[in-house]
Scaffold this active site. Sequence first.
Site, PDB file in Angstrom:
ATOM      1  N   THR A 200       0.803  -1.225   0.000  1.00  0.00           N
ATOM      2  CA  THR A 200       0.000   0.000   0.000  1.00  0.00           C
ATOM      3  C   THR A 200       0.833   1.271   0.000  1.00  0.00           C
ATOM      4  OG1 THR A 200      -0.119  -0.086   2.418  1.00  0.00           O
ATOM      5  CG2 THR A 200      -1.925  -1.108   1.188  1.00  0.00           C
ATOM      6  N   LYS A 201       2.140   1.153   0.128  1.00  0.00           N
ATOM      7  CA  LYS A 201       2.991   2.337   0.213  1.00  0.00           C
ATOM      8  C   LYS A 201       3.437   2.805  -1.173  1.00  0.00           C
ATOM      9  CE  LYS A 201       2.761   2.402   4.685  1.00  0.00           C
ATOM     10  NZ  LYS A 201       1.685   1.404   4.860  1.00  0.00           N
TER      11      LYS A 201
END
Length: 389
Positions: A200-201
């Site tokens: 998700t980064k």
Amino acid sequence: MPLVDPRSGFVAPVAAATPARLPVAAPTLPAAEGVLPYLQRIDASGWYSNFGPLVQELEARLAGRFVHPTEVVTVANGTLALTLALQALDLPRGGFCAIPSWTFVATAHAVRMAGLTPWFVDVEPEGGELTPDLLAQALPRAPGPVVATLPVSVMGRPTQVEAWAAFQEATGLPVILDAAAGFDAVHDAAVTVMVSLHATKALGIGEGAFLATRDPALARRWRALTNFAFMGDRIARYPATNAKLSEYAAAVGLAALDIWPETRNRYVAAARRLRIALSDEPRVRFQSGWGLDWISSTCLVSLPQGSADAVEAFLNEQGVETRRWWGAGCHTAPAFADCPSDSLEATVKLAGSGLGIPFFAHLQPDQINRVARTLKLAMDQAGFERTPA
């Protein structure tokens, strides 16, 4: 096309198409063709884990992003990285670790797993950050001996690393910066820094993280802690775990770094389009510098106080996903109900006004317009005046 009854000739009206649900986030990882050359290197070497050549290359390239000579140690995930960073300090078990409640629960979980007790302290009301000055003011009210602190980079926002280094020097209190979302903004390891590489980064590899420091001896201890406390032999010197990054994860990381300039440009372009689409909306504020000076993979906006619940409900009814990334603060989670807190006035207000709205690197112009239009309508429907947030 319309449905026609062949006997009566009646034309049935066509129902309006329901817009597809717009997700609040979508990962951006390298495509298979970008990873393939690194997978072929793994095949050729026959080295699959245990600090192989790809892990070493990944760590070197990550270290090269810092402004001073820096040691980087990769870890299986961010929560383990924070836990091991605390364990490496040999702190008294049960001691208090000062952390903001305004953070993801992983911060508090790591403190607990390291044998310490979270003490939740408040943050500054605008950016939501725990600062050295705020902690210094809170320390006299601590419930017991404070043995460390984990300030947090708010959704990847740049943090006062040098100020925290000065605080650490002046107080002797170890500082570990939880910069989980801060890949783009963190370039100084004057204090220990943890950056997540979760899918998700902004730079994601699936699961992973890294710790950064200017202290080679500390980095060696971290590395041992990820590998059963071995140091070039098979002697377990102290309690440790297995938290190494595999060569396969490193392959994805190297491929992600290869395309990072392009990925970053896509994030920046999407962020600036979103800012422009909401530039005439005074009830919505972005994090300072987001999309201009720094970028992350999420978009946190500040709305009029008390409006987040109503706006969130309306957006979700319209198929526009939202996310309370940090809920109402860690102090409200049952897992930490027994942990002491200082006054958390700013944290409570931030929880009532902050909302994550759809944002990702491949967010399209029509999706951006949909987000902006629906967000404005949500506040109109809720009766919030068009005054600054």
